[in-house]
Design a protein around this motif. Structure first.
Motif, short mmCIF file in Angstrom:
data_model
loop_
_atom_site.label_atom_id
_atom_site.label_comp_id
_atom_site.label_asym_id
_atom_site.label_seq_id
_atom_site.Cartn_x
_atom_site.Cartn_y
_atom_site.Cartn_z
N ASP A 1 27.35 31.70 -4.67
CA ASP A 1 27.67 32.63 -3.58
C ASP A 1 26.93 32.10 -2.35
N THR B 1 33.16 38.89 5.48
CA THR B 1 32.72 40.04 6.26
C THR B 1 31.53 39.68 7.16
N LYS B 2 30.77 38.66 6.77
CA LYS B 2 29.53 38.33 7.45
C LYS B 2 29.77 37.28 8.55
N SER C 1 37.73 41.53 0.11
CA SER C 1 36.30 41.71 0.41
C SER C 1 35.52 40.61 -0.29
N GLY C 2 34.25 40.50 0.04
CA GLY C 2 33.39 39.51 -0.61
C GLY C 2 33.19 39.81 -2.08
N TYR D 1 22.67 39.42 -5.34
CA TYR D 1 23.36 40.58 -4.76
C TYR D 1 23.62 41.62 -5.86
N MET E 1 36.64 43.11 6.78
CA MET E 1 36.10 42.61 5.51
C MET E 1 37.03 41.56 4.92
N GLY E 2 36.43 40.65 4.16
CA GLY E 2 37.25 39.65 3.47
C GLY E 2 36.37 38.81 2.57
N SER F 1 31.44 35.98 1.28
CA SER F 1 31.92 37.20 1.94
C SER F 1 32.29 36.80 3.36
N GLU G 1 22.72 32.21 -5.96
CA GLU G 1 22.75 32.34 -4.50
C GLU G 1 21.58 31.57 -3.91
#
Ligand SMILES: *Cc1c(COP(=O)(O)O)cnc(C)c1O
Length: 388
Positions: free
Chosen positions: A181, A203-204, A82-83, A108, A213-214, A201, A152
Motif C-alpha cells: 500500500d 483520495t489522498k 475508494s482506497g 491501516y 474518493m478513489g 488510495s 506499507e
C-alpha cells in the motif's frame, strides 16, 4: 418525430480526428453501442477495441489507469471507488480459502480488519508482526507457505520505514507475492523494487483536493489480467466523473507533493528544536532511526510529520484546538494542513504488545502538511505551542 423521441435521440456531434480537445472529455455514459450485432459480438470476444458497459471499461477510466500505471512504473491498473476497495478487492482476487497472509501491526486499520476478520471468516489465516521485525518476517515465511505479504511504508502515523529490499527478497525466496500500500510514499516512489502489486488510495495525493474518493491496484499485465474479472464482478467501480477529477488533480501531483515535502521538512525542523517538544518523527530528519534507509529507498521524505509534546509541554487536544491553519481531521494528502491527535488514532483492535509496535500513544500527533506558506505554518505551530 415528437419531442419525447427527439430528446432521447439528440443529433450526434462528431469531432474531426485532427481536431482533438486538449483536455479529454468525460465519457459520462454507462453504455456504448456499435452499429451492428456482429461488431458488438466481436468486441465482447476481445477481437476488436471498444467499449460496451462502464463497469467493465470506460475511456475516461482507461486514461486514468494508463496514467497511474506509468507513474508507478508497471503495465496496467484497476480502478476502484475508494482506497479500501482497492486494498480489499486485491486481497480477495489474490487469495483463496486455506491461504496464509502476512500483515503488520503498523498498518491501516481497515486493512487489518479485512485480513484478520473478513478474510478469516473465509478460511484465510494470517500472521501479524511488526514491520521492523525483519528476522521474524524471514522466520515466519520459512515456517509456513504464504500467499502474500501485505505492507506499507512509511507507516501511519509514526513513519516507520519498511526495509523493502529485505521484505521483497524474503517473500521471493519463499514464493510469496508482495503487496505494498504505497499511498503515503506516492506513485513516484518505490517503483524500482520487485513489488508485485501496488495499491493506492486516490483520495489522498492523486486527487489531491479532498473532494473525491478513489483507489487503484497497479501491477504487471499478467497479475492485472488475472484479477480483472473478479474486480468487474465485485463492482466497486470508479465513476467516470470522479476519474476525470482525479486525472485533473494529477496535473499538479508533482508540484503539490514537492511543496508538501519541503513544508514538512521545514515544520519538522522547527518542531525538533522547540523546548515543548519531546519527539519528532520525520524520515527526512537525521534523528529518525531509519534515516539512512529512507535516504536509500525514497526520493523524498514524504508529507507527514508526527510529533509528541512533553508532558509539561501541553495537552495534545489543547494544542490541536489552538491551531488555526491545521484543521482537525482524519485523512491526509489535502492541500490544506491537517492535524490528528493520538486519542483519535488509537488502534483499539490490537492487544497490548501489538499496540507497542504500532507506537501510537495519546501524546502522538500526526500533521499532514499542506501547500500553504511554510512560514505561516510555523507561525501557527508557534502560537499554538505558546497557547497551551
Ligand atoms: C486512506 C488510506 C486508505 C484508504 O483509502 P480510502 O480512499 O479512504 O478508502 C488505504 N491505505 C492507506 C495507507 C490510507 O492512508
Amino acid at each position: 418525430m415528437k419531442i419525447s423521441t427527439r430528446v432521447n435521440h439528440p443529433p450526434a456531434v462528431a469531432v474531426p480526428a485532427d481536431n482533438r480537445p486538449l483536455v479529454a472529455p468525460i465519457y459520462q455514459s454507462v453504455k456504448f453501442t456499435f452499429d451492428d450485432v456482429a461488431e458488438t459480438e466481436r468486441q465482447s470476444r476481445g477481437q476488436r477495441d471498444g467499449f460496451q458497459y462502464s463497469r467493465v471499461s470506460n475511456p475516461t477510466l482507461q486514461q486514468l489507469s494508463l496514467t497511474l500505471a506509468q507513474l508507478q512504473g508497471r503495465d496496467d491498473c484497476l480502478l476502484t471507488a475508494s482506497g479500501v476497495a482497492a486494498v480489499n478487492l486485491a486481497l480477495l482476487a489474490l487469495c483463496k480459502q486455506g491461504d496464509h497472509v502476512m500483515l503488520f501491526a503498523e498498518m491501516y486499520q481497515p486493512t487489518r480488519y479485512m485480513i484478520r476478520r473478513l478474510l478469516g471468516r473465509y478460511g484465510v489465516t494470517h500472521t501479524m508482526l511488526s514491520i521492523e521485525d525483519t528476522v521474524g518476517i524471514e522466520q515466519a515465511l520459512a515456517a509456513k507457505p504464504t500467499r502474500l505479504v501485505m505492507f506499507e511504508s512509511p507507516s501511519n502515523p509514526v513513519l516507520k520505514i519498511a526495509d523493502i529490499e529485505a521484505i521483497t527478497a524474503a517473500a521471493r525466496r519463499h514464493g510469496a507475492l508482495t503487496v505494498l500500500d504505497n499511498t503515503f510514499a506516492g506513485f513516484h516512489n518505490h517503483g524500482q523494487f520487485e513489488i508485485d502489486v501496488f495499491v493506492h488510495s486516490l483520495t489522498k495525493y492523486a486527487s489531491g483536493h479532498g473532494d473525491v474518493m478513489g483507489g487503484a491496484v497497479i501491477a504487471r499485465r499478467e497479475l492485472i489480467d488475472r484479477m480483472r474479472q473478479d474486480f468487474i464482478v465485485l463492482g466497486a467501480t470508479l465513476d467516470p466523473h470522479t476519474a476525470f477529477l482525479i486525472q485533473r488533480g494529477l496535473k499538479t501531483y508533482a508540484l503539490r507533493y514537492e511543496r508538501q515535502c519541503a513544508n514538512a521538512m521545514h515544520v519538522a525542523r522547527f518542531l525538533e528544536g522547540h523546548p515543548q517538544v519531546a519527539r519528532v518523527s520525520y524520515p527526512g530528519l537525521t534523528s529518525h532511526p531509519q534515516y539512512q534507509l529512507a535516504q536509500r529507498q525514497m526520493l523524498d521524505a514524504g508529507t507527514i510529520v508526527s510529533v509528541e509534546l512533553k508532558e509539561q509541554g501541553g495537552s495534545p487536544a489543547a494544542f490541536a484546538n489552538a491551531l488555526k491553519l491545521f484543521a482537525i481531521s482524519a485523512s491526509v494528502g489535502s492541500t490544506e494542513s491537517l492535524v490528528q491527535p493520538g486519542q483519535l488514532m488509537k488502534p483499539r483492535d490490537l492487544n497490548e504488545s501489538e499496540q507497542q509496535w504500532a507506537a501510537v500513544s495519546d501524546r502522538t500527533m500526526r500533521l499532514s502538511v499542506g501547500i500553504e506558506d511554510a512560514e505561516d505554518l510555523v507561525a501557527d505551530l508557534q502560537q499554538a505551542l505558546s497557547a497551551v
